[in-house]
Design an enzyme around this catalytic site. Sequence first.
Site, PDB file in Angstrom:
ATOM      1  N   LYS A 166       6.137 -11.626   4.254  1.00 27.72           N
ATOM      2  CA  LYS A 166       4.948 -11.976   5.028  1.00 27.72           C
ATOM      3  C   LYS A 166       5.349 -12.661   6.331  1.00 27.72           C
ATOM      4  O   LYS A 166       6.293 -13.459   6.340  1.00 27.72           O
ATOM      5  CB  LYS A 166       4.062 -12.921   4.212  1.00 27.72           C
ATOM      6  CG  LYS A 166       3.558 -12.302   2.920  1.00 27.72           C
ATOM      7  CD  LYS A 166       2.585 -11.195   3.205  1.00 27.72           C
ATOM      8  CE  LYS A 166       2.109 -10.539   1.926  1.00 27.72           C
ATOM      9  NZ  LYS A 166       1.057  -9.538   2.182  1.00 27.72           N
ATOM     10  N   ASP A 194       4.744  -7.887   6.995  1.00 27.57           N
ATOM     11  CA  ASP A 194       3.291  -7.793   6.836  1.00 27.57           C
ATOM     12  C   ASP A 194       2.657  -9.045   7.436  1.00 27.57           C
ATOM     13  O   ASP A 194       2.878 -10.150   6.930  1.00 27.57           O
ATOM     14  CB  ASP A 194       2.963  -7.687   5.334  1.00 27.57           C
ATOM     15  CG  ASP A 194       1.466  -7.548   5.066  1.00 27.57           C
ATOM     16  OD1 ASP A 194       0.681  -7.570   6.037  1.00 27.57           O
ATOM     17  OD2 ASP A 194       1.100  -7.412   3.886  1.00 27.57           O
ATOM     18  N   GLU A 220       3.224  -4.122   8.984  1.00 26.70           N
ATOM     19  CA  GLU A 220       1.930  -3.941   8.294  1.00 26.70           C
ATOM     20  C   GLU A 220       0.857  -4.895   8.812  1.00 26.70           C
ATOM     21  O   GLU A 220       1.145  -6.075   9.048  1.00 26.70           O
ATOM     22  CB  GLU A 220       2.175  -4.176   6.802  1.00 26.70           C
ATOM     23  CG  GLU A 220       0.959  -4.049   5.905  1.00 26.70           C
ATOM     24  CD  GLU A 220       1.361  -4.081   4.430  1.00 26.70           C
ATOM     25  OE1 GLU A 220       2.481  -3.619   4.082  1.00 26.70           O
ATOM     26  OE2 GLU A 220       0.565  -4.570   3.611  1.00 26.70           O
ATOM     27  N   GLU A 246      -5.286  -1.412   3.881  1.00 29.13           N
ATOM     28  CA  GLU A 246      -5.686  -1.956   2.578  1.00 29.13           C
ATOM     29  C   GLU A 246      -7.134  -2.441   2.584  1.00 29.13           C
ATOM     30  O   GLU A 246      -7.730  -2.594   1.524  1.00 29.13           O
ATOM     31  CB  GLU A 246      -4.728  -3.067   2.145  1.00 29.13           C
ATOM     32  CG  GLU A 246      -4.739  -4.287   3.047  1.00 29.13           C
ATOM     33  CD  GLU A 246      -3.627  -5.278   2.705  1.00 29.13           C
ATOM     34  OE1 GLU A 246      -2.454  -4.952   2.950  1.00 29.13           O
ATOM     35  OE2 GLU A 246      -3.922  -6.355   2.176  1.00 29.13           O
ATOM     36  N   ASP A 269      -5.896   1.171  -0.963  1.00 25.63           N
ATOM     37  CA  ASP A 269      -5.793   0.547  -2.286  1.00 25.63           C
ATOM     38  C   ASP A 269      -6.829   1.206  -3.180  1.00 25.63           C
ATOM     39  O   ASP A 269      -8.020   1.213  -2.869  1.00 25.63           O
ATOM     40  CB  ASP A 269      -6.067  -0.962  -2.175  1.00 25.63           C
ATOM     41  CG  ASP A 269      -5.757  -1.685  -3.478  1.00 25.63           C
ATOM     42  OD1 ASP A 269      -6.268  -1.250  -4.529  1.00 25.63           O
ATOM     43  OD2 ASP A 269      -4.998  -2.669  -3.450  1.00 25.63           O
ATOM     44  N   HIS A 296      -1.409   0.503  -1.060  1.00 24.30           N
ATOM     45  CA  HIS A 296      -1.393  -0.939  -1.308  1.00 24.30           C
ATOM     46  C   HIS A 296      -1.733  -1.172  -2.777  1.00 24.30           C
ATOM     47  O   HIS A 296      -2.585  -0.484  -3.336  1.00 24.30           O
ATOM     48  CB  HIS A 296      -2.465  -1.581  -0.409  1.00 24.30           C
ATOM     49  CG  HIS A 296      -2.676  -3.051  -0.632  1.00 24.30           C
ATOM     50  ND1 HIS A 296      -3.694  -3.536  -1.424  1.00 24.30           N
ATOM     51  CD2 HIS A 296      -2.001  -4.136  -0.169  1.00 24.30           C
ATOM     52  CE1 HIS A 296      -3.646  -4.868  -1.416  1.00 24.30           C
ATOM     53  NE2 HIS A 296      -2.627  -5.245  -0.663  1.00 24.30           N
ATOM     54  N   GLU A 331       4.190  -0.404  -4.275  1.00 27.81           N
ATOM     55  CA  GLU A 331       4.172  -1.841  -3.966  1.00 27.81           C
ATOM     56  C   GLU A 331       4.165  -2.652  -5.256  1.00 27.81           C
ATOM     57  O   GLU A 331       3.191  -2.607  -6.014  1.00 27.81           O
ATOM     58  CB  GLU A 331       2.949  -2.210  -3.109  1.00 27.81           C
ATOM     59  CG  GLU A 331       2.888  -3.706  -2.847  1.00 27.81           C
ATOM     60  CD  GLU A 331       1.959  -4.106  -1.729  1.00 27.81           C
ATOM     61  OE1 GLU A 331       1.046  -3.325  -1.398  1.00 27.81           O
ATOM     62  OE2 GLU A 331       2.157  -5.220  -1.187  1.00 27.81           O
TER      63      GLU A 331
HETATM   64 MG   LIG Z   1      -0.632  -6.177   3.153  1.00 28.42          MG
END
Ligand SMILES: [Mg+2]
Length: 379
Positions: A166, A194, A220, A246, A269, A296, A331
């Site tokens: 992240k 991300d 991302e 997502e 997702d 996702h 993921e």
């Molecule tokens: Mg993400």
Amino acid sequence: MKITEIVTYHLSHELEQPFESASMLFTSRDHLLIEIHCDNGLVGWGECLGNRIVNDAFIQAMKPHLIGKNALNIEPIWLKLYNIFRDQGQRGATINAISGIDIALWDLAGKYHQCPTHQLLGGAFREQIPVYATGGFRLVGQDRIESLLEEVSGYKQAGFKAVKIKIGFGIGLDIASIKAVRQCLGEDIELMIDANHGYDHIDAARVANAVSDCDLLWFEEPVVPEALSSYHKLRSSQAIPLAGGETWHTRWGINEALKQNTVDILQPDVCGVGGLSEAKKVLTLCDIYGVRCVPHVWGTSVALAAGLHFHAIIPPSPPSYGCTPDSPRFEYDQTHNPFRSSIVTQPFELNDGYLTVPQGHGLGIEIRPEELAKYRPKV
Ligand SMILES: [Mg+2]
């Protein structure tokens, strides 16, 4: 096979070590499961992405439109719910709720026809799916770079071939974190970043250009999902492939995003895009627009199972003769979440970096109701 009852289960587990993304502080893991009962005794399970309280409110409102319906009429049910609730929102909780219902119906259909759900969706291109580790959130109260390096070293030691961290915590800190992680992982492990839409396109480009030598597989959610033109601008101002999606919903939402050349990699997702029914339609859009689909996944064993069935049906791209291109990686969230394993009789296990697509009837999982009861939130 008539629907007789719909039950929702709220799950909540307080985290000993809170963590944060650029857009959210996580002090607990919270999920909403949905169980659909039918008059022949079969039961189907689904899960919704997002806030469990809001999603449940929508499911309760949808319930009267489901009781008595033939559970095998999945597309007619999807369209009926969407038509009735469209005016309450064409994305977000409306579609999260429909997603959970749709997944439960596909679980039921597989159980009814006594085959795995992916077979009813057209069949699997693969049964073994390579994963990537999702982690690298900012741990509250800990040194960012020190704790991040400790975490990713663990993924390297565990044999992960790809890791996503992240960012979105400030330009300088992010650049330093990415460079340190790349150095720690070496050249042979894929690395993705991300930002959880924590930047605008100007700052996102500054970060991306500063780490252009770090061999990043994708960047991302650099910007907020509704800023489609910002995605577009960012694609031309830096070289890292962009990923996102997502929180984009339905074939219409995703068509709009792809039409504007937003991403190289789409990440629907299944628990939020509109369920397995809609996810399959989204694959067609990916094909048409020439966009790679790497879904996702964030949730319990139910979301994992639904995600694996979806992953199984993603066509190889490009469909080369004489070889099977590598599957997109799955993921595999590595943050603390007891619901990834405790709520099913046979938890998913990594085998040499791969997860196996369930081969039992429906989603191929068996829920342990006594575990669900343990995690009922105290309201
Ligand atoms: Mg993400």
